[in-house]
Design an enzyme around this catalytic site. Sequence first.
Site, mmCIF file in Angstrom:
data_model
loop_
_atom_site.group_PDB
_atom_site.id
_atom_site.type_symbol
_atom_site.label_atom_id
_atom_site.label_comp_id
_atom_site.label_asym_id
_atom_site.label_seq_id
_atom_site.Cartn_x
_atom_site.Cartn_y
_atom_site.Cartn_z
ATOM 1 N N ASP A 1 -3.746 7.350 -0.896
ATOM 2 C CA ASP A 1 -3.195 6.855 -2.142
ATOM 3 C C ASP A 1 -2.958 5.346 -2.022
ATOM 4 O O ASP A 1 -2.451 4.872 -1.002
ATOM 5 C CB ASP A 1 -1.866 7.582 -2.396
ATOM 6 N N GLU B 1 -7.956 4.969 -2.639
ATOM 7 C CA GLU B 1 -7.936 4.132 -3.833
ATOM 8 C C GLU B 1 -7.955 2.664 -3.394
ATOM 9 O O GLU B 1 -7.015 2.227 -2.731
ATOM 10 C CB GLU B 1 -6.660 4.377 -4.639
#
Length: 673
Positions: free
Chosen positions: A334, A363
């Site tokens: 993340d 990400e």
Amino acid sequence: MSRAFYSNSTENYKTYDGSDLGFTYTAEHTTFKVWAPSSEQVLLKLYSTGSFHERNAQVLGIKQMNFDPMTGVWSATVDGNLNRTYYTYVIKNESGTHETQDVYSKAAGVNSARSMVVDLRSTDPEGWENDRRVLLDSPNEAIVWEVHVRDFSSSDTSGVTRQHRGKFLAFTEKDTCVPFTDYPTCVKYLKELGITHVQLNPVFDFGSVDEETGVEYNWGYDPVNYNVPEGSYSTDPYHGEVRIREFKEMVKALHEEGIGVIMDVVYNHVFSTASSPFEMTVPGYYFRMQNGKFLNSSGCGNVTASDKYMFRKYMIDSLKYWATEYHIDGFRFDLMACHDIDTMNMIREELDKIDKRILMYGEPWTANDGENGISGEDCCNKVNAKKLSDRIGMFNDDMRHGIKGGSDDDSKGYIQGNTHSAYSVIAGMMGASSTTFGNWAKAPSQCVTYVSAHDNLTLWDKILKSNWCKDYNTTDEMYLRQNKLAAVMVLLSMGIPFMLAGEEFARTKKGDHNSYKSPDSVNSIDWKRTITYKELVDYYKGLIRLRKAYFPIRDNTTQSVNESYIVYNGRTIAVTHKNDREGELKYMTVVINNSPDNPCTPEVRAHYELPADAYVLVNNRVAGDKAVAVYNKEKPISPRSAIVITDKETYDRINGADNQTQPEFEDTIEVTE
Ligand code: CA
């Protein structure tokens, strides 16, 4: 080394390289070690229960821990069998005296009030020693389906037994159907769909759901214990060993069906800074700060300091623990741009020692670059992709945007007829590795190709919003075609295809673009939609079969990328992947026509030099690895649809059609309006 903006006295702390932080259990004695270099005193406190208010809660003992000034580590050994004993540390340091759990907790009581000693071998399900990861030769062999543990089975349409709904154990039910039908759901459905991995939204212990009531809903991007499974997904959150066993049963059940498990890991921030064990144990160390203030590139009030020695070590230790103790097959990071490049490459090296095929991607952005606390040159964004291992992937948001337009607004992308985004679609179909069309990635294995994820509108809701439709249950042909076009672009691209659970059956959250704490009525998977949208499900299944059957799409060499032949002409994109592997199809051409009403005319198609003698594998209605039509270059391609064609000669040889009459096709061409 990365360069941090902050500087304070914590830089001078002695560090520790041992692999035994937390507890080390044997049946005879247990040793506890906690790194707390600035503490004056640390006490170990043992309890019979995992929370403050449980009946019969009692303190079993308090022990003074000993400090090693060379490493900053406090340690204590307690004799006896401490299996299932709960514990905390009472730490006296510059910010006061705190009773806290262990940052290295492996088990915890309900709502993480206390850490717990557990004999991990006693948590192994039967046959665990024979459980094996699902490992693929190249990352872009993977096909990832992202799902939230609760959404997977919380609806009664899942057909899962009531006590397992929303829990880890739902994944162990292998023969579930939509009630009163024979349409498969859950794991049985996934096996038929053909995906290779599930990516689970946070399954480590998070703070936003009360484990005692389990009433609230949350995605779980609010970490409390990074090394403990979340209690609300277990059938008994009070006894810390239960969730460990049930988590392993989930992994084992998926592995038995050939499906790997990717964990969504959120090392970039913690649930609550002040109450975090990290901050109570070593104040001011684990987070990036500036002028005494917590920086906030996570958008959640704090950002951890991956560039600091002991948090980098923490991330590495934690990932290795999940990979070995729980047999995890991959990790999705993340807000990976909160982390520094050195740390991510070191994680790759450490996981490689376990198995090079364990997946890693994340990400490539932060929530707030201005508050990241490390130099832009050091963070894991797409600009810096080439500084990372080619086996650390990044979500390709350029292509996502190119395919469908803005994630939450009513703008249009290529599937809705916007031709301006063709370039980013083509670049994405080349795994962002093409020297001609843009190559932020080193190789396709570094590019995660997707059009929907848990964040933002579902693909279906986005298609409807951009077409000004509010009937989430519509089966309008034009919207289905747009969905199918997106699926072709994602699944027949050279990167790692990824999709939100249910993208393939027009999953709707009824326009809710940020459902992180919305009720089950919004988030639950409605498995009945697999019936309503069966044609769309079958289309995805067919594309997955085709992807698995045709090697060049999954090839990870940039040579393969650059030998692909691309023609783009306004509303039409044609990508030809050639193949010289013996006994395989010689070429495959994907033609995408995004025109809303005009078929792709023969004159336009003449530019593509498509062969006259070929078979159609995919058209606007069906997709698969079997021919559904004979290609006819005189006939147009339908509006808003794709065709995939391949060479007839090799196809017939592979499929044994040499000595037979030609297959009789329902249509001699793709279906047109
Ligand atoms: Ca929790």
